[in-house]
Design an enzyme around this catalytic site. Structure first.
Site, mmCIF file in Angstrom:
data_model
loop_
_atom_site.group_PDB
_atom_site.id
_atom_site.type_symbol
_atom_site.label_atom_id
_atom_site.label_comp_id
_atom_site.label_asym_id
_atom_site.label_seq_id
_atom_site.Cartn_x
_atom_site.Cartn_y
_atom_site.Cartn_z
ATOM 1 C CG MET A 1 7.049 3.819 -2.264
ATOM 2 S SD MET A 1 6.550 3.063 -3.761
ATOM 3 C CE MET A 1 6.903 1.429 -3.467
ATOM 4 C CB CYS A 2 6.046 3.764 3.478
ATOM 5 S SG CYS A 2 5.190 2.556 4.420
ATOM 6 C CG MET A 3 6.999 -0.539 -0.213
ATOM 7 S SD MET A 3 7.113 -1.693 -1.525
ATOM 8 C CE MET A 3 6.306 -0.895 -2.820
ATOM 9 C CE LYS B 1 -4.058 -1.991 0.996
ATOM 10 N NZ LYS B 1 -5.316 -1.710 0.357
#
Lengths: 849, 197
Positions: free
Chosen positions: B118-120, B90
């Site tokens: 982003m970060c996962m 996400k």
């Protein structure tokens, strides 16, 4: 005797004060008398009715009393009495009931006989006598109470039950002579015992008995028993017993009368029965007990005019006593409650055959007015609905009809509609989840033939007609519009908005109009007017709502506006038909005057007569299924000729043919016969291809007609099933060959119909429709929303209905913008759930993994 | 331009990096020609959303949050036949007013452009952050206004399977990459399915 010692010692103590005044003689006399008294007492009490020692006993008592030993005598006698009674009498008394004998056998021989002895043996003043009696009674009742067997109330209950049933039977005039004979004997028996017990030879009663009514006698017997029991101190227990027996009897009577027949009102007969049986009983009983009260009081004397009194009061006490009125109220309430419970439990069935069962509804209404237990009705009915109606097995039509019946029935019970609202809500919720609800509603409203004929009074009438009739029949009552509004409003309430209803109706109307072969639209106009009238009234209802709910004003006005708009479209559709008729004749009239340039006079002149066009203003019609179709040349020419003429008359308007719509009447001529068909244009186009060429491969035929091969294969089945064409495999396995069957007579199954039989094709086969149904339209739009919903659920995990709705409103603003109602979205989502694309848990939608 | 930030941020230093980016932005006044009003960005995002929804691309998805079309949430599924198969990641995407013309990132310095990224949720930052970060930098070098949400997501998805390991920032991860089996184990060990939002 065990008690002698203590008693004599107490007597000695008592005697001390007056000892001085006593002579030896008198002391001896007292002693003798006392000893004799004790002995005779013992003999009397244990002797069980043996009165031989009576005079001796009396003499001893006299002598003791003479010496002022009243209290001593009294105490001793009572004490011994109590003990003996406790030892023997009580157990004997109760033993009588052990065998569950009839209460008539209640022989209270023991205690009364003592009483007799008492009254006989002593001659004190009246006051003292009553005092003695009350002491005696207290004694007896306390002893009996203490040794009360557990089943005694039950026996009392059975006794009263049996008696009351007899009474009821007599009242109902259903007894036969044998029974009455038996009863008579028994009663006499009982009477004798009671008479004996009371020690009063009631000759009056016996001699008059013959002319008493049977019931009167019975009541009196019961009265006696009641009185006896009262005098024994069992007042409340007796009352409990006979009231419970009466209630039981009343309940049985109500169940018996009410039963499962809802076609007649039973309330009056129940009331009548209450008047006739239990109240009569109470009247007599109360009168009798009134007697017995006075009988117990010393002033009324020993003789009570038992015979004359009940007969004089029986025809009716002029002013019903307070007790009687209270009993009447109790009984009626109980009857109402019982009937109400009975009816509520069966309310579902009652509503199923509503118009016939209105008496039962009327009864229920009265009961509820009396008891006020409406909530019971609501609860019970809702659960019945949930178990029996709102299940997958019930068809939407049935549910709707039951809904309408429910509305009608409950409105009778509760004109304010409060409970109706509560009951209707589960049905509405359930119906919203069904896909075919709107269609069913529209069909039910506008089309009588498809509905459930056994629900409405006149089979074949649409619900609108029925509502209209109701309204007309209620022309003079104050609430004449309410009726119609209520039902229509509540039905529309299922859908959520009237627009959807009107839209669905529009599609149905379009379907009907397009398949008409003439211009006769009277019934459609009628329906539309009715619908409009309903809608108008609905508008006025909206206006009332506007006053109440100010914050809704905007939406409501919008709804009204849209409603009129949709209605206008329907009107335009009907007007199109009327216009078509006029235009059609105008165009045909031009043929005679000016043959069109470029047209082949021969072909068109012949053909034009057979063509009737329905000219529609397509903007106002629901989306129409488009299907290309190549019609044969002569027809094509005819159509373009017609279009040209139209253009001439109605410049600048142009005619665009929807060649796949409408109906074609055609006659197939074979060598030996001719067959007529009314078919869809596509079928006509197919068969016309065989005019010149008797055999086609499916590919070629499809190309010639301009249809996809699969559609052609589907449509051509019509002709194959009629035996006109035959299908065989061609060289290519995918390519079928269709051949015209010349020798059709043999294959034709309807041999008897040969010749000019006209086969009317009712509706297209395989559900082909000329107009895209509302569901199709919605489904098409919804596929876009589906992608959005999938997108948002992928990213947000789970969402509630509201949030999905709002998100769609916010972001799905492309063409077409999201404009569905929450209900529509919900039903769409439930469709996705059933397709296993989504999951619904705790009101949240998830992607199905 | 798109700013993609981790929304379930666990790493320290994220805030700092954001500040850097914000501070960096004024240094690059937007050319007047490329200044577009919010309205047209809105339209563009709406049409992108429509396109993304209608494309039916499997494995990638994004949707605006509650009421703000400038803030999206995205989901990427690991491609088939990669170590990431069967996992789902996400991310948050946020768009600036001059999307899609200019990336906000001003330099190629990795630290400064973290907010782009982003970060996962799945991987602890420590293990994967820089590695993934680097992947995206490579992508962003070629940023053009023709890119849209869909292509961004697609390129992230494909870069997941074929990372640029020539100049790794997370050397541990880069070394591990050569042993795909071990890598898969690591992924499985560190993967936790996204919780429902």
């Amino acid at each position: 005797m065990a008690t002698e010692g203590p008693s004599s010692s107490s007597a000695v103590v008592c005697n001390l004060a007056i000892l001085d005044s006593l002579t030896d003689d008198s002391i001896r006399q007292i002693h003798d008398s006392y000893t004799g008294f004790c002995a005779t007492t013992a003999t009397l009490l244990t002797g069980a009715g043996d009165l031989s020692v009576g005079p001796e006993f009396i003499a001893h008592v006299h002598s003791l009393c003479h010496h002022g030993l009243h209290s001593l005598v009294r105490d001793h006698f009572l004490k011994s009495l109590e003990e003996i009674f406790e030892q023997n009498g009580a157990s004997k008394f109760w033993r009588h009931f052990d065998a569950y004998t009839n209460f008539a056998l209640l022989s209270k021989n023991q205690p009364p006989s003592y009483k007799d002895q008492m009254s006989e043996g002593r001659h004190p003043s009246d006051a003292e006598r009553s005092h003695l009696f009350s002491r005696y009674q207290l004694l007896v009742s306390s002893v009996l109470m203490a040794s009360l067997p557990r089943h005694f109330p039950e026996i009392l209950h059975w006794y009263f039950k049996g008696r009351l049933e007899e009474l009821s039977t007599i009242m109902g005039g259903e007894f036969n002579d044998d029974e009455s004979q038996d009863k008579d004997e028994m009663d006499l028996d009982e009477k004798r015992k009671i008479s004996y017990r009371t020690g009063e030879m009631d000759i009056d009663e016996c001699s008059h008995q013959g002319r008493f009514l049977e019931n009167n006698k019975l009541v009196k017997n019961i009265g006696k028993v009641v009185r006896d029991l009262r005098s024994l101190g069992f007042t409340s227990m007796t009352e409990d017993a006979y009231s419970s027996a009466i209630f039981l009897l009343l309940k049985a009577k109500v169940h018996d009368l009410a039963g499962d027949d809802y076609r007649s009102s039973v309330l009056e007969s129940i009331k009548g029965w209450i008047q006739a049986v239990p109240l009569q009983f109470f009247r007599a009983l109360l009168a009798y007990l009134g007697d017995s009260v006075s009988y117990d009081s010393p002033s009324s004397g020993l003789k009570s005019p038992l015979a004359s009194h009940p007969s004089s009061c029986y025809p009716g006490i002029d002013t019903p006593s307070q007790g009687l009125v209270r009993w009447q109220l109790r009984l009626e309430y109980f009857a109402y409650e019982t009937l109400q419970d009975l009816r509520i439990a069966k309310l579902f069935e009652i509503i199923v055959d509503y118009p016939d069962s209105s008496p039962a509804i009327e009864d229920l209404k009265q009961c509820l007015e009396y008891t006020g237990q409406h909530s019971k009705l609501v609860e019970s009915f809702i659960s019945a609905l949930q178990y029996r109606l709102l299940t997958a097995g019930a068809s939407t039509n049935d549910i709707l009809h039951q809904y309408v019946s429910t509305i009608k029935a409950l409105r009778t019970i509760d004109p304010a509609g409060v409970f109706l609202e509560a009951v209707g809500e589960p049905i509405r919720d359930y119906l919203r989840g069904r896909k075919d609800t709107i269609k069913c509603i529209v069909t039910m409203l506008t089309d009588g033939t498809g509905g459930n004929p056994n629900v409405s009074g006149n089979a074949g009438d649409s619900l609108l007609e029925e509502l209209n009739r109701d309204e007309e029949s209620q022309e003079n009552t104050g609430s004449r519009n309410r009726r119609k509004v209520d039902i229509l409003g509540m039905i529309v309430g299922i859908i959520g908005s009237k627009d959807q209803l009107v839209n669905e109706y529009r599609v149905m109307l379009a379907e009907k109009l397009l398949n008409k072969s003439d211009y006769d639209i009277d019934s459609e106009i009628r329906t539309l007017e009715l619908l409009k009238a309903g809608v108008d009234i609905w508008h006025s209802l909206c206006c009332i709502r506007i006053f109440r709910l100010h914050f809704h004003v905007g939406t409501v006005i919008l709804q009204i506006h849209f409603g009129e708009n949709s209605m206008q479209k329907c009107e335009i559709m009907l007007n199109d038909l009327i216009d078509s008729k006029r235009t059609n004749s105008n165009i045909k009239a031009t043929i005679a005057q000016t043959p069109l340039t470029g047209a082949e006079p021969g072909a068109s002149a012949v053909s034009m007569d057979i063509l009737d066009a329905t000219i529609i203003s397509s903007n106002f019609w629901p989306p129409i299924q488009d299907e290309t179709l190549n019609v044969s040349e002569p027809v094509d020419n005819l159509l373009s000729d017609y279009a040209k003429r139209f253009n001439e008359i109605k410049t600048p308007r142009k005619l665009l043919w929807k060649k796949n719509l409408g109906t074609v009447k055609l006659e197939l001529q074979f060598e030996d016969r001719a067959v007529q068909f009314t078919v869809a244009p596509v079928h006509a186009a197919i068969i016309m291809q065989f005019q010149d060429q008797t055999s086609w491969t499916s590919k070629n035929l499809a190309a010639a007609i301009g249809l996809p091969v699969d559609v052609l294969n589907r449509r051509i089945n019509f002709w194959i099933s009629k035996g006109i064409l035959a299908e065989s495999l061609g060289a290519d396995s995918n390519d079928h060959v269709f051949t015209l069957m010349e020798g059709m007579v043999e294959t034709n199954k309807n041999g008897g119909n040969s010749g000019s039989c006209e086969e009317i094709l009712v509706g297209d086969d395989e559900g082909e429709r000329s107009v895209a149904s509302v569901e199709d339209q919605i489904r098409k739009e919804m596929t876009i929303y589906e992608k959005f919903i999938m997108g948002m659920l992928t990213n947000f995990g789970s969402m509630a209905l509201d949030r999905i709705h709002n998100t769609l409103k916010m972001f799905c603003i492309a063409d077409p913008p999201y404009d569905k109602s929450l209900q529509q979205l919900q039903s769409f989502l439930s469709g996705l759930v059933s397709e296993e694309k989504l999951e619904l848990r705790d009101g949240m939608y998830f992607m199905k993994k | 331009m798109a700013t993609i930030t981790g929304y379930t941020e666990t790493a320290q230093g994220y805030q700092d990096n954001t500040n850097v980016a914000v501070a960096a932005a004024p240094k690059h006044p937007n050319p007047p020609a490329k200044t577009v009003d919010t309205q047209s960005v809105l339209k563009r995002l709406q049409s992108e959303l429509m396109a993304l929804m209608m494309s039916g691309e499997s494995g990638i998805s994004a949707f605006p949050e509650e009421d703000n079309i400038f803030c999206w949430k995205g989901t990427i599924a690991g491609s088939k036949d990669t170590v990431f198969e069967g996992t789902e990641y996400k991310m948050s995407l946020s768009f600036s007013n001059d999307y899609p013309f200019k990336p906000r990132r001003s330099s190629l310095k990795p630290a400064a452009s973290i907010p782009m990224w982003m970060c996962m949720e799945i991987f602890a930052w420590t293990f994967f952050r820089y590695f993934l970060f680097q992947i995206f930098l490579a992508g962003l070098d070629k940023w053009s206004s023709a890119y849209d949400v869909r292509t961004i997501l697609l390129s992230i998805q494909s870069l997941l399977g074929e990372p640029n390991i020539s100049s790794p920032l997370n050397t541990q991860a880069a070394q591990l990459w050569s042993n795909q089996e071990e890598y898969r184990k690591m992924v499985e060990k560190l993967y936790k399915p996204p919780t429902a939002a």
